[in-house]
Scaffold this motif. Structure first.
Motif, PDB file in Angstrom:
ATOM      1  N   ARG A  52      37.286  86.228  48.874  1.00 55.55           N
ATOM      2  CA  ARG A  52      38.135  86.444  49.576  1.00 55.55           C
ATOM      3  C   ARG A  52      38.594  87.597  50.259  1.00 55.55           C
ATOM      4  N   GLY A  53      39.238  87.978  50.893  1.00 57.71           N
ATOM      5  CA  GLY A  53      40.035  88.761  50.872  1.00 57.71           C
ATOM      6  C   GLY A  53      41.209  88.992  50.062  1.00 57.71           C
ATOM      7  N   PRO A  54      42.115  89.668  49.706  1.00 57.64           N
ATOM      8  CA  PRO A  54      42.699  90.107  48.978  1.00 57.64           C
ATOM      9  C   PRO A  54      44.083  89.603  49.426  1.00 57.64           C
ATOM     10  N   ILE A  55      45.294  88.969  49.071  1.00 56.45           N
ATOM     11  CA  ILE A  55      46.496  88.391  49.541  1.00 56.45           C
ATOM     12  C   ILE A  55      47.509  89.723  48.495  1.00 56.45           C
ATOM     13  N   GLY A  56      48.775  89.818  49.401  1.00 57.98           N
ATOM     14  CA  GLY A  56      49.475  90.957  49.533  1.00 57.98           C
ATOM     15  C   GLY A  56      49.762  91.425  50.140  1.00 57.98           C
ATOM     16  N   PRO A  57      50.982  92.918  50.261  1.00 61.07           N
ATOM     17  CA  PRO A  57      51.356  92.962  48.919  1.00 61.07           C
ATOM     18  C   PRO A  57      52.659  91.912  48.726  1.00 61.07           C
ATOM     19  N   GLU A  76      55.398  83.329  46.771  1.00 59.89           N
ATOM     20  CA  GLU A  76      55.589  82.773  47.897  1.00 59.89           C
ATOM     21  C   GLU A  76      54.875  84.079  49.335  1.00 59.89           C
ATOM     22  N   ASP A  77      55.703  84.568  49.166  1.00 60.88           N
ATOM     23  CA  ASP A  77      55.203  85.180  50.639  1.00 60.88           C
ATOM     24  C   ASP A  77      54.998  86.806  50.242  1.00 60.88           C
ATOM     25  N   PRO A  78      53.573  86.731  50.950  1.00 63.02           N
ATOM     26  CA  PRO A  78      52.928  86.581  52.521  1.00 63.02           C
ATOM     27  C   PRO A  78      52.059  85.440  52.216  1.00 63.02           C
ATOM     28  N   GLU A  79      52.054  84.833  51.426  1.00 66.84           N
ATOM     29  CA  GLU A  79      51.824  83.666  50.988  1.00 66.84           C
ATOM     30  C   GLU A  79      51.538  82.697  49.530  1.00 66.84           C
ATOM     31  N   LYS A  80      51.409  81.679  49.188  1.00 58.91           N
ATOM     32  CA  LYS A  80      51.238  81.428  47.463  1.00 58.91           C
ATOM     33  C   LYS A  80      49.714  82.251  46.722  1.00 58.91           C
ATOM     34  N   ILE A  81      49.436  81.666  45.387  1.00 61.86           N
ATOM     35  CA  ILE A  81      48.059  81.844  44.825  1.00 61.86           C
ATOM     36  C   ILE A  81      48.466  80.402  44.588  1.00 61.86           C
ATOM     37  N   PRO A  82      47.008  80.479  44.784  1.00 59.53           N
ATOM     38  CA  PRO A  82      46.380  79.323  44.740  1.00 59.53           C
ATOM     39  C   PRO A  82      46.083  79.332  42.888  1.00 59.53           C
TER      40      PRO A  82
END
Length: 122
Positions: A52-57, A76-82
């Protein structure tokens, strides 16, 4: 000054389970950032996955002439790392810094700790 503006950690993993007392012995993945500059460094950490696409920064700061350790499992922001999922990360800083990663795996009573230097960019 010591360091580079861009660092890559191609391997990351937060074990889903822990056996030790929290927070000291909770399984985790950490990036350690050293800022030898005489100014605060602002870093942005982007996390990449295989499917899936990246999360962050994820934005963090490291005070002048200090080091900070940031646990990926506390982002936690912008989302938790699973947990239990492979990932990689890129750290970009407005000032040159040095980065290292560490993992504590306490899924078993016999804990495992590993650490490697991140790969510096240009």
């Amino acid at each position: 000054m010591t360091g580079k503006h861009t660092w890559a950690i191609p391997e990351g993993y937060i074990p889903a389970e822990s056996t030790g007392p929290e927070p000291e012995m909770e399984s985790h993945e950490t990036v350690c950032i050293l800022n030898t500059n005489d100014e605060e460094a602002t870093v942005e950490i982007t996390v990449y996955f295989a499917d899936r696409g990246p999360i962050g920064p994820f934005e963090k700061t490291v005070p002048a002439e200090r080091t900070r350790h940031f646990r990926f499992n506390e982002f936690e922001d912008p989302e938790k790392i699973p947990k239990g999922e492979d990932f990689a990360s890129v750290i970009e800083s407005d000032l040159p810094v040095v980065c290292q990663r560490t993992r504590l795996d306490s899924r078993q009573a016999e804990n495992a700790l590993l650490t490697t230097i991140a790969h510096p960019g240009e």
